[in-house]
Write an enzyme that holds these catalytic residues in place. Structure first.
Site, short mmCIF file in Angstrom:
data_model
loop_
_atom_site.label_atom_id
_atom_site.label_comp_id
_atom_site.label_asym_id
_atom_site.label_seq_id
_atom_site.Cartn_x
_atom_site.Cartn_y
_atom_site.Cartn_z
N ASP A 66 68.54 -69.00 -16.74
CA ASP A 66 68.22 -69.18 -15.34
C ASP A 66 69.20 -70.19 -14.75
OD1 ASP A 66 66.98 -69.05 -12.91
OD2 ASP A 66 65.19 -70.15 -13.52
N GLY A 69 68.05 -72.39 -9.94
CA GLY A 69 67.51 -72.13 -8.60
C GLY A 69 66.01 -72.37 -8.51
N GLY A 189 61.22 -65.70 -5.96
CA GLY A 189 60.33 -66.11 -4.90
C GLY A 189 58.95 -65.48 -4.96
N ASP A 239 59.54 -62.60 -17.25
CA ASP A 239 59.47 -63.85 -18.02
C ASP A 239 58.35 -64.70 -17.48
OD1 ASP A 239 60.58 -66.62 -16.66
OD2 ASP A 239 61.26 -64.83 -15.61
N CYS A 277 46.02 -56.40 -33.74
CA CYS A 277 47.22 -57.20 -33.53
C CYS A 277 47.84 -57.59 -34.87
CB CYS A 277 46.87 -58.45 -32.73
SG CYS A 277 48.27 -59.55 -32.43
N CYS A 279 49.96 -60.08 -35.49
CA CYS A 279 50.47 -61.45 -35.55
C CYS A 279 49.79 -62.23 -36.68
CB CYS A 279 50.24 -62.15 -34.21
SG CYS A 279 48.57 -62.79 -33.97
N CYS A 282 46.00 -63.14 -36.27
CA CYS A 282 45.03 -62.05 -36.43
C CYS A 282 45.06 -61.47 -37.83
CB CYS A 282 45.34 -60.95 -35.41
SG CYS A 282 45.14 -61.47 -33.69
N HIS A 308 50.44 -65.38 -31.20
CA HIS A 308 49.53 -64.28 -30.82
C HIS A 308 49.77 -63.85 -29.38
CE1 HIS A 308 45.91 -61.92 -30.20
NE2 HIS A 308 45.73 -62.63 -29.10
#
Length: 346
Positions: A66, A69, A189, A239, A277, A279, A282, A308
């Site tokens: 980024d 801004g 914005g 994001d 899930c 991950c 889990c 997770h």
């Protein structure tokens, strides 16, 4: 990289509490870092000495930086904006920092990410039409200056559409940015305090105005419904700090809901957080154990819940991509409701 795709935020060249191999295991393919914050610490020269941001942070996948801004908006109390750029007072030592389009490009070229963002002015919400129009004018002029100074082969430069909640200004900004023939376009914005219905309206208006064959990036958005609505109108990248921020505060994303695992109802619950899930939270632990870790203040709780939550957003991204391939996106995801049947099928 496949799209649509959620990009975890690694502001200071790290996604908080998550090691790069763990991050890759969630399905994350691209990570976002921040020009302004990396300029303050450790400084782009240090990153360049290390061989660039990929080597510095140990991430081999795509990286986006980024431009700073957003900090024009979020740090409004310590900056001054004029047509040349933005002057900040460093929150670390009070020193004067001047960020111009040319400086933002120089820093991002030194950092060496795959995608650099143009320097823009993100107006607050609410703001008058005259204030937003002035921010758009600066954003477009600054984009021209970014293009003139960006000279990094292999690094794509994305422009940013602004315009607040004013349809005329959004349409004009989309026209101007699209005319630059950039490799990608972002819409900024949004998610700056406006009602969610306004965000949806902006997405529905601006999405069809963007060039068809370039990636479309909706900045700062990471909730499931808003991602699905945006994908339905042509957006590809997202994001947000949400998954790790929630994880650090003991909250898990499950089936589109937010579960506060501090709650006593989880104390004797020896089932997985989400049986579908993959991950580590889990796969290897229970709700009762996660509840215990959170109540005990253990660091592991933050790590597991962050992993997770990121995994949940990657699974949701993958499900949307699969639905697009199979031609059933409109049926399953547009609009996606947290308590609908679709919420439990991905």
């Amino acid at each position: 990289m496949t799209t649509p795709r959620f990009m975890p935020v690694g502001t200071l060249a790290t996604v908080k509490g998550v090691m790069p191999p763990q991050l890759a295991a969630t399905g994350a393919e691209m990570v976002l870092a921040n020009t302004y914050h990396l300029h303050l610490q450790p400084g782009e020269a240090i990153v360049a000495e290390a061989g660039g941001l990929h080597r510095f942070m140990g991430w081999s996948g795509p990286l986006l930086t980024d431009s700073g801004g957003y900090q024009v908006f979020s740090l409004a109390g310590i900056n001054r904006i004029d047509d040349d750029g933005v002057t900040f007072r460093s929150p670390r030592d009070g020193n004067r920092i001047v960020l111009t389009p040319e400086r933002a490009m120089a820093i991002q070229m030194a950092l060496g990410a795959d995608v650099a963002m143009a320097f823009d002015q993100c107006p607050p919400y609410p703001a008058s039409e005259a204030e937003v129009e002035a921010a758009c004018r600066r954003t477009h002029t600054w984009l021209e200056r970014c293009l003139a100074s960006h000279q990094q082969p292999g690094q794509a430069l994305f422009g940013i559409v602004q315009g607040g909640c004013y349809p005329r200004l959004r349409a004009e900004s989309a026209r101007v940015v699209a005319s630059m023939n950039l490799p990608g376009i972002a819409v900024g914005g949004v998610s700056v305090g406006e009602p969610v219905e306004e965000m949806h309206r902006i997405v529905r208006q601006v999405g069809p105005l963007l060039p068809e064959h370039t990636p479309h990036y909706l900045m700062g958005v990471g909730s499931l419904r808003e991602m699905a609505v945006a994908v339905a109108h042509g957006f590809d990248l997202f994001d947000c700090v949400l998954p790790t921020r929630l994880g650090r505060h003991g909250t898990a994303l499950v089936g589109g809901e937010r579960w506060n695992l501090r709650n006593a109802r989880f104390r004797h619950d020896h089932t997985p957080l989400d049986s579908g899930c993959p991950c580590p939270a889990c796969r290897s632990h229970t709700r009762a154990y996660l509840h215990h870790l959170i109540r005990a203040g253990e660091m592991l709780a933050r790590i597991l819940l962050s992993l997770h939550n990121i995994t949940q957003l990657q699974r949701f991204s993958n499900a949307m991509a699969q639905a697009i391939r199979e031609g059933c996106f409109a049926e399953d995801f547009a609009p996606w409701e947290p308590h609908s049947e679709a919420a439990h099928t991905w």
